[in-house]
Design a protein around this motif. Structure first.
Motif, PDB file in Angstrom:
ATOM      1  N   PHE A   1      36.151  40.609  33.179  1.00  0.00           N
ATOM      2  CA  PHE A   1      35.870  41.558  32.098  1.00  0.00           C
ATOM      3  C   PHE A   1      34.777  41.038  31.169  1.00  0.00           C
ATOM      4  N   SER A   2      34.888  39.787  30.769  1.00  0.00           N
ATOM      5  CA  SER A   2      33.825  39.220  29.924  1.00  0.00           C
ATOM      6  C   SER A   2      32.537  39.067  30.717  1.00  0.00           C
ATOM      7  N   GLN A   3      32.645  38.723  32.003  1.00  0.00           N
ATOM      8  CA  GLN A   3      31.444  38.631  32.842  1.00  0.00           C
ATOM      9  C   GLN A   3      30.737  39.981  32.944  1.00  0.00           C
ATOM     10  N   ALA A   4      31.533  41.037  33.163  1.00  0.00           N
ATOM     11  CA  ALA A   4      30.941  42.374  33.286  1.00  0.00           C
ATOM     12  C   ALA A   4      30.208  42.755  32.007  1.00  0.00           C
ATOM     13  N   ASN A   5      30.819  42.490  30.865  1.00  0.00           N
ATOM     14  CA  ASN A   5      30.172  42.840  29.602  1.00  0.00           C
ATOM     15  C   ASN A   5      28.895  42.032  29.371  1.00  0.00           C
ATOM     16  N   ALA A   6      28.917  40.763  29.748  1.00  0.00           N
ATOM     17  CA  ALA A   6      27.715  39.945  29.585  1.00  0.00           C
ATOM     18  C   ALA A   6      26.584  40.465  30.475  1.00  0.00           C
ATOM     19  N   LEU A   7      26.928  40.869  31.696  1.00  0.00           N
ATOM     20  CA  LEU A   7      25.918  41.383  32.614  1.00  0.00           C
ATOM     21  C   LEU A   7      25.407  42.748  32.167  1.00  0.00           C
ATOM     22  N   LEU A   8      26.285  43.571  31.610  1.00  0.00           N
ATOM     23  CA  LEU A   8      25.835  44.857  31.074  1.00  0.00           C
ATOM     24  C   LEU A   8      24.890  44.650  29.896  1.00  0.00           C
ATOM     25  N   GLN A   9      25.260  43.749  29.003  1.00  0.00           N
ATOM     26  CA  GLN A   9      24.399  43.471  27.842  1.00  0.00           C
ATOM     27  C   GLN A   9      23.035  42.947  28.279  1.00  0.00           C
ATOM     28  N   ALA A  10      23.028  42.104  29.306  1.00  0.00           N
ATOM     29  CA  ALA A  10      21.774  41.556  29.789  1.00  0.00           C
ATOM     30  C   ALA A  10      20.861  42.643  30.350  1.00  0.00           C
ATOM     31  N   GLN A  11      21.477  43.737  30.806  1.00  0.00           N
ATOM     32  CA  GLN A  11      20.706  44.857  31.345  1.00  0.00           C
ATOM     33  C   GLN A  11      20.435  45.933  30.295  1.00  0.00           C
TER      34      GLN A  11
ATOM     35  N   ASN B   1      22.760  47.722  28.662  1.00  0.00           N
ATOM     36  CA  ASN B   1      23.638  48.875  28.869  1.00  0.00           C
ATOM     37  C   ASN B   1      24.949  48.747  28.097  1.00  0.00           C
ATOM     38  N   GLY B   2      24.918  48.070  26.950  1.00  0.00           N
ATOM     39  CA  GLY B   2      26.090  47.992  26.091  1.00  0.00           C
ATOM     40  C   GLY B   2      27.207  47.180  26.701  1.00  0.00           C
ATOM     41  N   THR B   3      28.430  47.480  26.272  1.00  0.00           N
ATOM     42  CA  THR B   3      29.622  46.816  26.798  1.00  0.00           C
ATOM     43  C   THR B   3      30.728  47.840  26.954  1.00  0.00           C
ATOM     44  N   VAL B   4      31.745  47.464  27.714  1.00  0.00           N
ATOM     45  CA  VAL B   4      32.942  48.277  27.859  1.00  0.00           C
ATOM     46  C   VAL B   4      34.005  47.726  26.916  1.00  0.00           C
ATOM     47  N   ASP B   5      34.676  48.615  26.199  1.00  0.00           N
ATOM     48  CA  ASP B   5      35.846  48.225  25.410  1.00  0.00           C
ATOM     49  C   ASP B   5      37.040  48.257  26.354  1.00  0.00           C
ATOM     50  N   TRP B   6      37.458  47.094  26.816  1.00  0.00           N
ATOM     51  CA  TRP B   6      38.506  47.005  27.833  1.00  0.00           C
ATOM     52  C   TRP B   6      39.916  47.175  27.262  1.00  0.00           C
ATOM     53  N   GLU B   7      40.032  47.258  25.947  1.00  0.00           N
ATOM     54  CA  GLU B   7      41.367  47.397  25.356  1.00  0.00           C
ATOM     55  C   GLU B   7      41.917  48.793  25.615  1.00  0.00           C
ATOM     56  N   LEU B   8      43.153  48.863  26.075  1.00  0.00           N
ATOM     57  CA  LEU B   8      43.819  50.133  26.346  1.00  0.00           C
ATOM     58  C   LEU B   8      44.765  50.480  25.199  1.00  0.00           C
ATOM     59  N   PRO B   9      45.012  51.778  24.968  1.00  0.00           N
ATOM     60  CA  PRO B   9      45.956  52.151  23.925  1.00  0.00           C
ATOM     61  C   PRO B   9      47.343  51.566  24.197  1.00  0.00           C
ATOM     62  N   PRO B  10      48.118  51.242  23.166  1.00  0.00           N
ATOM     63  CA  PRO B  10      49.467  50.725  23.388  1.00  0.00           C
ATOM     64  C   PRO B  10      50.326  51.683  24.212  1.00  0.00           C
ATOM     65  N   LEU B  11      50.133  52.975  24.011  1.00  0.00           N
ATOM     66  CA  LEU B  11      50.842  53.989  24.788  1.00  0.00           C
ATOM     67  C   LEU B  11      49.815  54.992  25.306  1.00  0.00           C
ATOM     68  N   PRO B  12      50.050  55.578  26.493  1.00  0.00           N
ATOM     69  CA  PRO B  12      49.069  56.514  27.041  1.00  0.00           C
ATOM     70  C   PRO B  12      48.973  57.794  26.239  1.00  0.00           C
TER      71      PRO B  12
END
Length: 266
Positions: free
Chosen positions: A243-253, A255-266
């Motif tokens: 997850f941190s790798q993906a965000n670092a690679l997106l930033q390097a390109q 293309n921002g980052t992904v907020d990987w945090e999910l809601p406590p309940l759906p």
């Protein structure tokens, strides 16, 4: 609605296909899906990208209709079958490739590794993904398996094979899905920006089935590790920090980052 009932393109039932809740899934059958235009099954840019394999998709849908007609429960339910293609192709920033859907009734929801938000307990592979998410980014594991928030941010959760017979893992392999998902992965990799360069994205490949698509990804950055299954997670998935790798690679390109945090309940 029985499998034999007609569902005409443009009808209220077909227009509502994307909005069906899990418990309403039985109002649309696989035979009905096979008769709908591609533009009513997937997002418009996905319809264009998948047009070359539309015949193959129709054949798979006909096979699933025959499975259902023979009394077999097919997973995921019809309204969720092509869910991975309902977010625009243009918005894909991360590709996560799975194997095939969970074969347990009520689990598969058309997004790789995800389950219905009401499913308890969550599958062990997903629990291991949450453990790695916690170790990687410090995000507490959730009790639910609804990964819709990731999909909304451009994370394409794509199973290599997109259906399965209930209780029979891998039962729909070599039935045509592989060609369809290969075309989808190639479509993600082949996108171009206004200046002709590749559209930035990152691929996350977990396990041997996922590794097999690497040749389709061109020059895209790839994060590859063992599968999160309990049988293999300790052999390279844990500690891989995808997850941190993906965000670092997106930033390097750029293309921002992904907020990987999910809601406590759906």
């Amino acid at each position: 609605m029985p499998e034999s009932d007609p569902l005409q393109p443009g009808s209220p039932e077909s227009d509502a296909l994307f909005e069906l809740e899990p418990r309403a899934a039985e109002t649309v059958g696989f035979a009905q899906l096979a008769r709908l235009p591609l533009t009513e099954l997937v997002a418009p840019d996905w319809a264009e990208a998948l047009a070359p394999v539309e015949d193959a998709l129709r054949e798979v849908l006909a096979f699933l209709a025959a499975e259902a007609a023979d009394g077999h429960e097919v997973l995921p339910p019809p309204s969720y079958l092509l869910r991975a293609f309902r977010q625009p192709l243009a918005g894909v920033r991360v590709l996560i490739v799975g194997q095939d859907p969970y074969p347990t009734p009520g689990h598969a929801v058309g997004l790789s590794f995800a389950v219905d938000g009401r499913t308890r307990p969550i599958p062990r592979s997903l629990a291991n993904i949450y453990k790695e998410l916690d170790a990687d980014l410090g995000l507490a594991p959730r009790i639910h398996g609804d990964l819709g928030r990731w999909a909304e941010q451009g994370v394409l959760l794509l199973n290599r094979v997109m259906s399965v017979r209930s209780g029979a893992a891998r039962s729909h392999r070599n039935r045509g899905w592989e060609a369809i998902t290969a075309a989808a992965i190639s479509a993600v990799a082949d996108r171009r920006t206004a200046d002709g360069g590749p559209t930035p994205f990152v691929a996350i490949l977990w396990g041997r089935d996922a590794w097999s698509v690497r040749a389709l990804l061109g020059t895209a950055p790839v994060i590859a590790s063992a599968h999160p299954s309990p049988l293999s997670a300790s052999r390279g998935f844990f500690g891989s920090r995808p997850f941190s790798q993906a965000n670092a690679l997106l930033q390097a390109q750029g293309n921002g980052t992904v907020d990987w945090e999910l809601p406590p309940l759906p």
